[in-house]
Design a protein around this motif. Structure first.
Motif: not given
Length: 298
Positions: A1-17
């Motif tokens: 199951m994913f965790d909050f750290r992975q979510l933060r990482y994903f959101v940051t990559v999605a925002e920066e592309l």
């Protein structure tokens, strides 16, 4: 199951592309960032990002998951803030009681106004309750704080409670405006020893009832009780009707009922206590914060 750290990482990559810029923003190196994004995609069973050597873009599932990830992180942050507020006494609920006579004293509205501006997220649950009932409810854990008019009668109960004195409110003698003594500013209670008195039943207002008896005993007489009134403001109605005299807290002047005159009593014991009562060992941070805020000088 994913965790909050992975979510933060994903959101940051999605925002920066960009994995490079995202890694810099997160203060980590790029390889562990890529590993966490890949682990997240494997866990979800979908590809969230399209990437090559030059570009990073969101897939359609990635766009949808970005919205969900942001909501989850926002909710988590909201929960964190709420728990921090609860731990420091800035959210939750406070069960507070007060006697009927306190509704005429400025301390009640002033305290409520000050506290609501100080801790607006705390839900106040208010009720009217006689002093002895408040003490019983406090000891039973059914009440958090009470505006009381006397100290506890039972020593065992007193040892469990804390009292923060707000006022020692003077008691006044209320008498009909056409009474022969109504033109005075003050009076000794012995001067009306032969007069009839109006009181609340002792089971409803023991403090005021007993204080009349105590002051009268010092003046070597027993007050003649002619009439009872259930509510303290009912005493004044009967005084105005000429049924007798009544002992009332000074804050009752605010009622300003026609036909009633108030005289100060020449006796140092002619006062009523007004205090905040609470349990000594109450661990509730809301209670501790309330008492700290309300008993400190402004």
């Amino acid at each position: 199951m994913f965790d909050f750290r992975q979510l933060r990482y994903f959101v940051t990559v999605a925002e920066e592309l960009s994995f490079t810029r995202a890694a810099q923003r997160l203060y980590i190196s790029q390889p562990p960032l890529s590993q966490q994004i890949q682990a997240l995609e494997n866990d979800l069973g979908v590809r969230l990002l399209e990437r090559n050597k030059r570009n990073v873009s969101l897939t359609e599932p990635g766009k949808l998951f970005l919205e969900q990830a942001r909501q989850i992180l926002d909710k988590a942050e909201e929960a964190r803030a709420q728990m921090a507020d609860a731990a420091t006494g800035f959210s939750g609920k406070l069960r507070l009681a007060y006697t009927v006579s306190v509704t005429f004293h400025p301390a009640l509205p002033q305290t409520l106004l000050r506290y609501r501006s100080f801790a607006p997220q705390v839900r106040l649950m208010l009720c009217e309750m006689y002093t002895e009932q408040q003490y019983a409810a406090l000891v039973a854990g059914e009440l958090d704080v009470g505006f009381v008019r006397d100290e506890p009668e039972h020593p065992g109960m007193a040892r469990q409670l804390r009292l923060d004195v707000i006022d020692r409110e003077p008691l006044l003698l209320a008498l009909p405006a056409n009474h022969p003594l109504a033109g005075r500013d003050s009076i000794w209670l012995r001067e009306v020893a032969m007069e009839a008195f109006i009181v609340q039943p002792r089971e409803l207002a023991a403090t005021l009832y007993d204080r009349l008896a105590q002051i009268a005993a010092k003046a070597n007489f027993h007050p003649l009780i002619r009439q009872h009134a259930q509510q303290i403001n009912g005493l004044l109605v009967l005084v105005a009707a000429g049924m007798g005299l009544a002992l009332v807290p000074a804050s009752m002047r605010s009622v300003n009922l026609p036909g009633v005159k108030y005289l100060e009593l020449e006796d140092p014991d002619a006062y009523m206590l007004l205090a905040l009562a609470s349990r000594i060992d109450d661990p509730n941070p809301v209670v501790r914060r309330f008492l700290s805020a309300m008993t400190e000088p402004e």
